[in-house]
Write an enzyme that holds these catalytic residues in place. Sequence first.
Site, PDB file in Angstrom:
ATOM      1  N   GLU A 286      16.544  27.220 -35.288  1.00 26.16           N
ATOM      2  CA  GLU A 286      17.951  27.313 -35.084  1.00 26.16           C
ATOM      3  C   GLU A 286      17.460  29.580 -34.877  1.00 26.16           C
ATOM      4  OE1 GLU A 286      22.179  25.488 -36.773  1.00 26.16           O
ATOM      5  OE2 GLU A 286      21.180  26.592 -37.863  1.00 26.16           O
TER       6      GLU A 286
ATOM      7  N   GLU B 100      21.375  18.538 -33.944  1.00 23.25           N
ATOM      8  CA  GLU B 100      22.214  18.705 -35.289  1.00 23.25           C
ATOM      9  C   GLU B 100      24.009  18.005 -35.112  1.00 23.25           C
ATOM     10  OE1 GLU B 100      22.720  21.457 -38.103  1.00 23.25           O
ATOM     11  OE2 GLU B 100      20.689  21.680 -38.338  1.00 23.25           O
TER      12      GLU B 100
END
Length: 588
Positions: free
Chosen positions: A156, A232
């Site tokens: 991320e 995710e």
Amino acid sequence: MFEIKGKDFLLNGKKVNVYSGVMHYFRMQPEYWEDRLTKLKLCGFNTVETYMCWNLHEPKKGVYDFEGMLDIERYIEIAGKVGLNVIVRPGPYICAEWDFGGLPPWLLADRNIRLRCNNELFKKHVEDWYAVMFDKIRPHLESNGGNVVMMQVENEYGSFGNDYEYLEFVKELFAKYNMDVLLFTSDGNWCNMLSGGSLPSLYKVLNFGSNAKGAFGALDGFQKDMPLFCGEFWCGWFDHWGEKHHTRNSTSVVKEIEDFIAQDANFNVYMFYGGTNFGFWAGSNFERGKINPTTTSYDYCAFLTEWGDYTPAYHAVREVMHKVQGLEMLPLVESPKMQNIGVVKMTESAKLFDNLSKIGTKFRSATPESMEYFGQNYGFIYYETKIKGKYQMQPLKINGVHDIAHIYVDDKKVAVFDRNKKTNLLGMNKHQMFIGGVDGEKKIGILVDAMGRINYGEKLEDRKGIESVIFGKQIMFGYDVYCLPMDNLDKLEFTNQMANNEPVFVRGTFKANSKDECFVHMDNFGKGNVWINGYNIGRYWTKKGPQKALYIPGSLLNTDKENEIIIFDIEGYKNAEVVIDGKPDLGK
């Protein structure tokens, strides 16, 4: 061979969908790995995903640990045994609501370092870690006959920075060390995050918790004609101390899963099994100028509870997964058994300040440096200095409190300074107090309770302790510093006189007839940690909540001899007893 061809994943030339669930090996006792992985497989999933926690694997520079709970190779092998492929996300940064986002605290000992960027010092440490870690993972790659099919580059990154040279460096390490595996980046479903966190040459996956039908639109202009993959899918959320416990209706989760399948999309459920932030390993977020520490339980509304039981979401999603894939519904593994031990009385105590030299490491320092400066990773740190001479009353100010400082004058507690409460309503500094006239000597003690290091965002450099002490206009120098990682309590000297209303360890014993699961209820205590047979099962903060009971894995219990419970409480307790039973209490 696992590869991408057009909009599909292929395994040995045959189209496959990646239906994955997240289980972190470092958030559960290894005795439960096979049970949890089997339950993932029985839910109709074909893959397990896990981060790797650099901070635990390399607790000191050049000292590596891949044993017990950290035996990632064994975890991967068990996943293969039950029929699961594996996705590994080795960081170096992982977020994960884990202390310092998985980065080792010793990085912060050097104030010249810059994290997660093209900084030569940071890159050298990353490569050293990767070289060792890759040797563990390489034999298990699908290209070498194993079951690891994908690995992530960083994590991320678009939520942190935009250093493409650094991302290229991390990517090239995989090639340099012969890691022949499909690589990917993951970012939130927003063009800003993809712009900062992805590379044109790498496959991109998105992270989100809702709107599976529309979220993939964020890839427009970044990637097309490749498999859709939610790296995710947030099936719930985590808890901070002082907040309400998060829950999510299983109906909304099932709808998103069905929407993924309708688009022929791949997904990774975060978390399928959340587990526990044992020890001092829970991280913190930093929001609106305040630190928000994460609770010990990482329940996350996961499909399996913290103690490994099935949830309504598990059963509902299992039906969908089996129907879509035409799988036979095999019998489920039995739910965990719970036990009721009852009231356990603490019969001995040990004052912290009587035991500093027994469980702590002492340093002499001109200034009150941070934990990391002294090589301490977690726990508490105590600073002691003296005001000598003749002084009139003036303010004593403490700068850089990270995170809660308990102040003692001549061994009497006089104040608590909280990092989140820096000023009062008038804007005046709340981290100061007035010291009465000194004619001779006064001892100043500062015990710092370090909550988890920040794990997300621009405030990652979260050194623990204090920065300076100012008396009037004078900087105070000359400190005895005790590092208190609380990693070995064997040398504590207990007495049968029960101390209270000061930092104190209390100890009791109890019998267990089985290794069934249970919870210790901390209603009588304020704030601290609990050890079962020497293992730190985590932090409690009863006054804050929401969590009121800590999970005791049955694997930690003795059935052939008495069990020991040690509680360290920094705020004071009402009654020196706890209840251990089979009822969780994550709060409301």
